[in-house]
Write a protein that holds these residues in place. Sequence first.
Motif, PDB file in Angstrom:
ATOM      1  N   VAL A 238       0.834  -1.204   0.000  1.00 38.28           N
ATOM      2  CA  VAL A 238       0.000   0.000   0.000  1.00 38.28           C
ATOM      3  C   VAL A 238       0.869   1.254   0.000  1.00 38.28           C
ATOM      4  N   THR A 239       1.916   1.274   0.816  1.00 35.84           N
ATOM      5  CA  THR A 239       2.774   2.464   0.871  1.00 35.84           C
ATOM      6  C   THR A 239       3.485   2.723  -0.450  1.00 35.84           C
ATOM      7  N   LEU A 240       3.746   1.669  -1.214  1.00 39.83           N
ATOM      8  CA  LEU A 240       4.431   1.835  -2.498  1.00 39.83           C
ATOM      9  C   LEU A 240       3.487   2.278  -3.605  1.00 39.83           C
ATOM     10  N   THR A 241       2.212   1.941  -3.500  1.00 34.92           N
ATOM     11  CA  THR A 241       1.296   2.198  -4.619  1.00 34.92           C
ATOM     12  C   THR A 241       0.321   3.337  -4.359  1.00 34.92           C
ATOM     13  N   LEU A 242      -0.117   3.529  -3.120  1.00 33.71           N
ATOM     14  CA  LEU A 242      -1.133   4.534  -2.819  1.00 33.71           C
ATOM     15  C   LEU A 242      -0.483   5.779  -2.230  1.00 33.71           C
ATOM     16  N   GLY A 243      -0.875   6.928  -2.737  1.00 30.64           N
ATOM     17  CA  GLY A 243      -0.317   8.170  -2.221  1.00 30.64           C
ATOM     18  C   GLY A 243      -1.036   9.378  -2.761  1.00 30.64           C
ATOM     19  N   ALA A 244      -0.766  10.511  -2.137  1.00 30.33           N
ATOM     20  CA  ALA A 244      -1.348  11.784  -2.568  1.00 30.33           C
ATOM     21  C   ALA A 244      -0.474  12.413  -3.636  1.00 30.33           C
ATOM     22  N   GLY A 245      -1.120  13.090  -4.567  1.00 29.38           N
ATOM     23  CA  GLY A 245      -0.407  13.769  -5.640  1.00 29.38           C
ATOM     24  C   GLY A 245      -1.107  15.045  -6.025  1.00 29.38           C
ATOM     25  N   PRO A 246      -0.645  15.717  -7.060  1.00 31.28           N
ATOM     26  CA  PRO A 246      -1.276  16.981  -7.492  1.00 31.28           C
ATOM     27  C   PRO A 246      -2.756  16.815  -7.819  1.00 31.28           C
ATOM     28  N   GLN A 247      -3.152  15.631  -8.266  1.00 26.97           N
ATOM     29  CA  GLN A 247      -4.547  15.384  -8.636  1.00 26.97           C
ATOM     30  C   GLN A 247      -5.327  14.694  -7.528  1.00 26.97           C
ATOM     31  N   GLY A 248      -4.776  14.582  -6.337  1.00 26.33           N
ATOM     32  CA  GLY A 248      -5.442  13.903  -5.240  1.00 26.33           C
ATOM     33  C   GLY A 248      -4.883  12.515  -5.014  1.00 26.33           C
ATOM     34  N   TRP A 249      -5.620  11.690  -4.247  1.00 26.74           N
ATOM     35  CA  TRP A 249      -5.175  10.348  -3.919  1.00 26.74           C
ATOM     36  C   TRP A 249      -5.364   9.421  -5.115  1.00 26.74           C
ATOM     37  N   SER A 250      -4.380   8.520  -5.311  1.00 27.67           N
ATOM     38  CA  SER A 250      -4.492   7.582  -6.435  1.00 27.67           C
ATOM     39  C   SER A 250      -3.541   6.417  -6.221  1.00 27.67           C
ATOM     40  N   PHE A 251      -3.860   5.287  -6.875  1.00 27.29           N
ATOM     41  CA  PHE A 251      -2.962   4.140  -6.931  1.00 27.29           C
ATOM     42  C   PHE A 251      -2.063   4.280  -8.148  1.00 27.29           C
ATOM     43  N   ALA A 252      -0.777   4.060  -7.952  1.00 30.64           N
ATOM     44  CA  ALA A 252       0.178   4.170  -9.059  1.00 30.64           C
ATOM     45  C   ALA A 252       0.300   2.832  -9.770  1.00 30.64           C
ATOM     46  N   GLY A 253       0.537   2.889 -11.060  1.00 24.24           N
ATOM     47  CA  GLY A 253       0.728   1.676 -11.841  1.00 24.24           C
ATOM     48  C   GLY A 253       1.493   1.984 -13.107  1.00 24.24           C
ATOM     49  N   GLY A 254       1.993   0.960 -13.761  1.00 22.87           N
ATOM     50  CA  GLY A 254       2.678   1.122 -15.033  1.00 22.87           C
ATOM     51  C   GLY A 254       3.928   1.958 -14.922  1.00 22.87           C
ATOM     52  N   ASP A 255       4.089   2.873 -15.886  1.00 20.99           N
ATOM     53  CA  ASP A 255       5.286   3.722 -15.925  1.00 20.99           C
ATOM     54  C   ASP A 255       5.368   4.633 -14.711  1.00 20.99           C
ATOM     55  N   LEU A 256       4.203   5.123 -14.248  1.00 19.39           N
ATOM     56  CA  LEU A 256       4.211   5.997 -13.072  1.00 19.39           C
ATOM     57  C   LEU A 256       4.738   5.246 -11.853  1.00 19.39           C
ATOM     58  N   MET A 257       4.335   3.990 -11.722  1.00 19.57           N
ATOM     59  CA  MET A 257       4.818   3.183 -10.608  1.00 19.57           C
ATOM     60  C   MET A 257       6.324   2.998 -10.688  1.00 19.57           C
ATOM     61  N   ALA A 258       6.824   2.765 -11.877  1.00 20.93           N
ATOM     62  CA  ALA A 258       8.269   2.588 -12.043  1.00 20.93           C
ATOM     63  C   ALA A 258       9.025   3.848 -11.655  1.00 20.93           C
ATOM     64  N   ASP A 259       8.454   4.999 -12.006  1.00 23.66           N
ATOM     65  CA  ASP A 259       9.112   6.263 -11.660  1.00 23.66           C
ATOM     66  C   ASP A 259       9.060   6.520 -10.150  1.00 23.66           C
TER      67      ASP A 259
END
Length: 661
Positions: free
Chosen positions: A362-383
């Motif tokens: 959860v700590t690796l994938t879920l987080g707050a960002g400029p657009q609000g809370w979201s799960f990261a995946g794909g290229d964004l997750m790699a970054d």
Amino acid sequence: MSWFATPPRRAAGLWLGLAGLAVALLAVVLARRLEIAGDLETARLLREALFWHSLLPRIATALLAGAALGLAGALLQRVLRNPIADPSTLGIASGAQLALTLALAFAPGLLAWSREGVALAGGAAAVALVLAMSARRGLDPITVVVAGMTVSLMAGAASAALVLARGEYVLSVFIWGAGSLHQQSWNSALSIGGRLALGAAAAAVLLRPLAVLALDDAAARSLGVALTALRGLVIGVAVWLAVSVISEVGVIGFVGLAAPAFARLAGARTPHALLLKAPLMGAVLLALADGVVQATAGARGDLIPTGAMVGLLGGPLLLWLLPRATPHAPPAEATPAAGRRLARPGRALALLAGAGAGLAAVTLTLGAGPQGWSFAGGDLMADLLAFRAPRTLAAGAAGALLGTAGGLMQRLTGNPLAGPEVLGVSAGAGVGIAAALLVFDAPGSGVLLAASGIGALCALVFILALGARAGFGPDRMLLAGVALGCMCLAVLSAVFAAGGWNTFLLLGWLAGSTDKVEMAEAAGLALCALALLAPLPLLGRWIDILPLGAPVARALGVPVAASRLLLSLLAALMTAAATFVVGPLSLAGLLAPHLARLLGFVGGPVFLFAAAAIGADLVMLADWLGRNVAYPYQIPVGFFAALVGGPYLIWLLQRGGPSRG
């Protein structure tokens, strides 16, 4: 109720020795400070001005402030039946410092209106929170101390975070926080003296009800004493006295703890004697510390603030006198209740490990960002992995190390309140880091880690050796740990007050931050955790037998000295490696073993591995919250670890409390 017993002749010698030393130091200071070169008339006028408007007010302020803190500490210890209750351990000083820091950073006009009011609001809020957290268990000593430590650590971490964020505005607060008695008028002495007179009058009125508090609660109520009202009134007087001193001269963090202890060692037995001798001992102690500060001052002023010197002097004195005290049985309500025992601890440990893996995901994938809370995946997750993975790994490894270290310390001392934060071990690691920063121009991570380990090991071995030699019970072990912690924190306060390039490095470490951890450092900490946890199954027999006491352990063939030294080395290395990354303010080392017992993990290595898993989960959760709650700003992990874990620990203690494990 008496915690200490000392023969009358020794008591008289203690009084005369401390008072004589203080008077001699003040005489040296007066003679030295009044040596002024120049023509006779000018030198005479300068000497008179210095004597009447600086030196005498400073001496008077030291005596009155020490007396007020001594009386506050005696009242708190009496009403709470707790030998380590004082304005520092109950969070009053930390609350006042946080309030001042907040006002200086965001509303400086409040300080111009009433600095005393700001400090009073902070101290009162802190002690009110401590009492509210402890009320359901009748203000028993363990709950009060844990609650006070929680509030103090939270307030201290928040203050450090504010200084890091707005250092250009509030760094000077650490000079105030270290306690300085510089005076240019009689205002502070008159203010503290007036409040001390009122506080002493209130204490005299409350003297007879305070005597009833030697009985248990049921007996006191049968005599018609309104315990809640009495405790609230006495605590209010003590807080008011302490904050009146803090608002005038800053945080003097040891006098309220040491003065009543020295008064008992000097023969005080009754409430009347204690409330008379504790202020006198507090006055002597603070005057002695300030005399040393002035006698060692150079051309550029005091080398260290008086508050720091109090810790440096009072700590060794209290540690030296503690073995001469007569031990006592702890109050019945201070003994935690027994917890349940798991039928299949291995399966429960696997579930804990699985929960930790899920939390890490959860700590690796879920987080707050400029657009609000979201799960990261794909290229964004790699970054994002390049930023999130190192801090998550470091937080988990550090939490596991702190949880295990706390469990080891509790097994070694037989004290359910022992832990890196309580026994001064984390503060000792900080002193090691400070020493490395002062000795080396640009020390690397390896040098800082080694210095941290040496400081932590020295602190832990010192406490264990002192306890073993003097036969300390759990209560006096805590008092010794607090004394050692005060000494170490006094050194850090002196470094903070001196300023310099290393101040912000120490502040960053003190708050506990993982946002700058590189993957290499995180991987190194994880490998260190694996290496230090690996020997635990081989040491299971020692871990189970040592809490039974040295005679039993020897009878069962355990090499007591060697086993304690080896386990102490393990605990110190764990503490040093973890606090090097997340700082000393986390409660993970105290909280994780408690939670492990409450879940039913009782024996040997399984208990320690459970404490490691819980510690890892706690610090990972704290790091994730610190990263996201105030996005895009980062809140130090040490602050959130105390914020998340402390109240939960208090809630669990209120439900029945952990066993000794």
